[in-house]
Design a protein around this motif. Sequence first.
Motif, PDB file in Angstrom:
ATOM      1  N   GLY A  61       0.796  -1.225   0.000  1.00 36.42           N
ATOM      2  CA  GLY A  61       0.000   0.000   0.000  1.00 36.42           C
ATOM      3  C   GLY A  61       0.824   1.268   0.000  1.00 36.42           C
ATOM      4  O   GLY A  61       0.258   2.361  -0.090  1.00 36.42           O
ATOM      5  N   VAL A  62       2.138   1.134   0.113  1.00 36.15           N
ATOM      6  CA  VAL A  62       3.002   2.311   0.094  1.00 36.15           C
ATOM      7  C   VAL A  62       3.958   2.174  -1.077  1.00 36.15           C
ATOM      8  O   VAL A  62       4.594   1.120  -1.275  1.00 36.15           O
ATOM      9  CB  VAL A  62       3.803   2.463   1.412  1.00 36.15           C
ATOM     10  N   GLU A  63       4.072   3.226  -1.866  1.00 34.17           N
ATOM     11  CA  GLU A  63       4.954   3.215  -3.031  1.00 34.17           C
ATOM     12  C   GLU A  63       6.286   3.872  -2.663  1.00 34.17           C
ATOM     13  O   GLU A  63       6.320   5.046  -2.261  1.00 34.17           O
ATOM     14  CB  GLU A  63       4.293   3.958  -4.196  1.00 34.17           C
ATOM     15  N   PHE A  64       7.364   3.124  -2.813  1.00 34.09           N
ATOM     16  CA  PHE A  64       8.698   3.627  -2.485  1.00 34.09           C
ATOM     17  C   PHE A  64       9.464   3.922  -3.771  1.00 34.09           C
ATOM     18  O   PHE A  64       9.345   3.181  -4.762  1.00 34.09           O
ATOM     19  CB  PHE A  64       9.484   2.593  -1.654  1.00 34.09           C
ATOM     20  N   ALA A  65      10.257   4.994  -3.755  1.00 33.72           N
ATOM     21  CA  ALA A  65      11.074   5.358  -4.917  1.00 33.72           C
ATOM     22  C   ALA A  65      12.466   5.740  -4.434  1.00 33.72           C
ATOM     23  O   ALA A  65      12.629   6.360  -3.373  1.00 33.72           O
ATOM     24  CB  ALA A  65      10.440   6.521  -5.678  1.00 33.72           C
ATOM     25  N   LEU A  66      13.468   5.374  -5.217  1.00 30.23           N
ATOM     26  CA  LEU A  66      14.858   5.694  -4.892  1.00 30.23           C
ATOM     27  C   LEU A  66      15.416   6.617  -5.961  1.00 30.23           C
ATOM     28  O   LEU A  66      15.327   6.327  -7.156  1.00 30.23           O
ATOM     29  CB  LEU A  66      15.699   4.418  -4.817  1.00 30.23           C
ATOM     30  N   ASP A  67      15.988   7.731  -5.512  1.00 32.60           N
ATOM     31  CA  ASP A  67      16.642   8.690  -6.412  1.00 32.60           C
ATOM     32  C   ASP A  67      18.106   8.783  -5.999  1.00 32.60           C
ATOM     33  O   ASP A  67      18.488   9.621  -5.169  1.00 32.60           O
ATOM     34  CB  ASP A  67      15.941  10.050  -6.317  1.00 32.60           C
ATOM     35  N   ALA A  68      18.940   7.898  -6.556  1.00 34.67           N
ATOM     36  CA  ALA A  68      20.371   7.853  -6.227  1.00 34.67           C
ATOM     37  C   ALA A  68      21.145   7.683  -7.516  1.00 34.67           C
ATOM     38  O   ALA A  68      21.478   6.550  -7.916  1.00 34.67           O
ATOM     39  CB  ALA A  68      20.658   6.722  -5.250  1.00 34.67           C
ATOM     40  N   PRO A  69      21.432   8.766  -8.239  1.00 35.16           N
ATOM     41  CA  PRO A  69      22.034   8.636  -9.580  1.00 35.16           C
ATOM     42  C   PRO A  69      23.475   8.153  -9.584  1.00 35.16           C
ATOM     43  O   PRO A  69      23.942   7.661 -10.603  1.00 35.16           O
ATOM     44  CB  PRO A  69      21.928  10.056 -10.137  1.00 35.16           C
ATOM     45  N   GLU A  70      24.190   8.275  -8.478  1.00 37.44           N
ATOM     46  CA  GLU A  70      25.593   7.886  -8.481  1.00 37.44           C
ATOM     47  C   GLU A  70      25.982   7.394  -7.098  1.00 37.44           C
ATOM     48  O   GLU A  70      25.334   7.724  -6.091  1.00 37.44           O
ATOM     49  CB  GLU A  70      26.480   9.066  -8.884  1.00 37.44           C
ATOM     50  N   PRO A  71      27.074   6.618  -7.014  1.00 33.80           N
ATOM     51  CA  PRO A  71      27.539   6.169  -5.693  1.00 33.80           C
ATOM     52  C   PRO A  71      27.988   7.345  -4.833  1.00 33.80           C
ATOM     53  O   PRO A  71      28.541   8.321  -5.320  1.00 33.80           O
ATOM     54  CB  PRO A  71      28.715   5.247  -6.036  1.00 33.80           C
ATOM     55  N   VAL A  72      27.741   7.234  -3.555  1.00 34.82           N
ATOM     56  CA  VAL A  72      28.178   8.242  -2.569  1.00 34.82           C
ATOM     57  C   VAL A  72      28.935   7.506  -1.477  1.00 34.82           C
ATOM     58  O   VAL A  72      28.340   6.740  -0.705  1.00 34.82           O
ATOM     59  CB  VAL A  72      26.975   9.012  -1.987  1.00 34.82           C
ATOM     60  N   ALA A  73      30.234   7.721  -1.430  1.00 34.11           N
ATOM     61  CA  ALA A  73      31.085   6.986  -0.492  1.00 34.11           C
ATOM     62  C   ALA A  73      31.189   7.722   0.830  1.00 34.11           C
ATOM     63  O   ALA A  73      31.420   8.937   0.873  1.00 34.11           O
ATOM     64  CB  ALA A  73      32.469   6.775  -1.094  1.00 34.11           C
ATOM     65  N   ILE A  74      31.020   6.996   1.915  1.00 31.32           N
ATOM     66  CA  ILE A  74      31.222   7.529   3.264  1.00 31.32           C
ATOM     67  C   ILE A  74      31.975   6.473   4.076  1.00 31.32           C
ATOM     68  O   ILE A  74      32.139   5.334   3.630  1.00 31.32           O
ATOM     69  CB  ILE A  74      29.884   7.874   3.963  1.00 31.32           C
ATOM     70  N   GLU A  75      32.412   6.883   5.264  1.00 30.97           N
ATOM     71  CA  GLU A  75      33.036   5.953   6.194  1.00 30.97           C
ATOM     72  C   GLU A  75      32.177   5.895   7.451  1.00 30.97           C
ATOM     73  O   GLU A  75      31.923   6.921   8.078  1.00 30.97           O
ATOM     74  CB  GLU A  75      34.456   6.391   6.531  1.00 30.97           C
ATOM     75  N   GLY A  76      31.728   4.689   7.813  1.00 26.96           N
ATOM     76  CA  GLY A  76      30.875   4.545   8.975  1.00 26.96           C
ATOM     77  C   GLY A  76      30.587   3.087   9.267  1.00 26.96           C
ATOM     78  O   GLY A  76      30.997   2.177   8.540  1.00 26.96           O
ATOM     79  N   ASP A  77      29.862   2.888  10.369  1.00 27.24           N
ATOM     80  CA  ASP A  77      29.464   1.540  10.768  1.00 27.24           C
ATOM     81  C   ASP A  77      28.257   1.138   9.919  1.00 27.24           C
ATOM     82  O   ASP A  77      27.173   1.738  10.047  1.00 27.24           O
ATOM     83  CB  ASP A  77      29.113   1.536  12.256  1.00 27.24           C
ATOM     84  N   PRO A  78      28.374   0.148   9.042  1.00 23.31           N
ATOM     85  CA  PRO A  78      27.270  -0.161   8.102  1.00 23.31           C
ATOM     86  C   PRO A  78      25.990  -0.602   8.797  1.00 23.31           C
ATOM     87  O   PRO A  78      24.892  -0.231   8.375  1.00 23.31           O
ATOM     88  CB  PRO A  78      27.859  -1.279   7.224  1.00 23.31           C
TER      89      PRO A  78
END
Length: 472
Positions: free
Chosen positions: A340-357
Motif C-alpha cells: 500500500g506504500v509506493e517507495f522510490a529511490l533517487d540515487a544517480p551515483e555512488p556516494v562513499a562515506i566511512e561509517g558503521d554499516p
Amino acid sequence: MTARSGLTLRSRVLIGLGVIAAIAVAISIIVTGVTHTFLVGQLDDRLASSSAELGSREPRLARICGTGDTESDSDRPSDVFRGFVDLQGTCYVFFTPNTMDADDSAPDFEGVEMPTSGSVYLTVPATDGEGEYRVLARAANLGADITALPMDDVEAATQRLIAIEGLGLIAILGGLGVVGWWVINLGIMPMRRMVDASAQIAQGDLDVRLEGAGQGSESGALASSLNTMVDTLTASLEERERSEARLREFVADASHELRTPLTTVLGYAELYRRGAIARDEDVADAWSRTEAEAKRMKRLVEDMLTLAKYDAEPQLNPIRIDLSRVCEEVVRDATAAREGVEFALDAPEPVAIEGDPDRLRQAVINVVTNAAVHGGEHVTVRVRQDDAQARVEVVDDGPGMSPDVAARATERFVRGDHSRTRATGGSGLGLAITAAIVAVHGGTLTVDSTEGDGTTVAITLPAAPAEASGAQ
C-alpha cells in the motif's frame, strides 16, 4: 583572625598623588630657600671685597645717613654704600651708590646693635621704607665701619623664582589632577562597576554584564573575559535545566509507556485468577493480548537501552561504504514489507562515506519506516553528495506536522500527533535513536515538515575523501 580592611584603590591613588604634590611643594620651598641663601652669600662675598680700609683718604662726613645733601664719589661708579655708625648710633655717609638706577635711600640702623669687636653681617631696612640692605659691620675705635649693598636684585631674583615655581606647581598640580581624574574614571571607576556587577552575579542575577573602560584597556579585556565566562556559565545552567527537564519528561514518558502494557498484563492475569475467563477462545485471546503487550514492553526497553548505549558513545566499526547501495537495499526491503506504500529511490551515483554499516542501515530503516507508517502513500529516498557532505533525504506526502512538533521530532517519546496513542505501535524513540546514530558518525539530522504538505527528514554525513573513492 579577621583580616584588616585595606584602603581602596581610589584612596591609594589619591594618597599617592597627594604625596607627590606635597613633595613638589616641599622641593619648591627648599629650592627657593637654598637659592635665596646662595644669592645672599654672593652678596656677602661682594661686601667682603668692597670693605677695604679707607687708608689715608679723609672721609667726607657731609651728611647724616638719609639727609640727602652730599656729593657722591663720581670717580668710583659703584652700588656700594660706605658709612660709619658711632657709639651713639648715628650713621655718617662716606660713599653712596652712584649708578644710574641708584636712589637716595640708605641703610636704617635704628635699633640695630653694632659689633664691639670683629665683624658681622646684618640685614636692615632702607631709610625710605622700601627694600632692604645687606650690611657688613666691622668694629672700629669710635663705632663701626659700615659696608652695605641693596638687596633689590636678590629679592627680585627670589620673587621671579617664586613666580616660576608657582606656575610650575600649578602645572604639576593640574597635571596630577588630570592624571588622577583619568586613572579614577578610566581605571578605577570601571573596576568599581565590575565589582558591583560581580556582586549582583554572585547573588544569582546572571543577566548582569560587566562594563570596562573600553576596547584595548585592561579593564575592558577583563570585563570581556568575565562576560564570556558568565555567558558560558549561563548557557551551562540553561542546558542543565533543559537536560533536567528532558530527564523528567523522559522518566514520565517511560513510566507512562511501561505502565499501560503492564496494566493490560496485570488486568488479564487478575481476570484469569478470578475465573472470569473460562472459555477456551477467551483464554487464547487473553494470552494473545498479554503476549502482544509483553513484546511492546520488550521493544520499548530495547529502544531505551539502545539510546543509553549511544549516550555512552558506543564503539564504532567504520568501513568505507556506498550510501546509495545501503539506501537501495532499505528501499527494496521496505517495498516487500509494506503493502500500500509506493517507495522510490533517487540515487544517480555512488556516494562513499566511512561509517558503521549496521548502525547506518538501522538509521535509514528507522526514517523510511517512520515515513511509511506516519506519512502518505508515496515515500521517496534521495541520495546526493555536495562537496564534502553526503546527504540522504526521505520525503513523504503525508499529513505533515506542526512546526513545534517538527522542531522536537528527534526528542524522546515525541510523536507526530503529539498524542499517546499506540495504534501504530510506535514508542516515539525511532527518530531519537536515528539522531543518536547520525550524531556519533559526525552528522546531523533535520526534520522539515508542513501540516498538510508532507515531511522531509534529511541525514547529513561527512563524505569519504575523494582520493579514496570506491564503494564497499
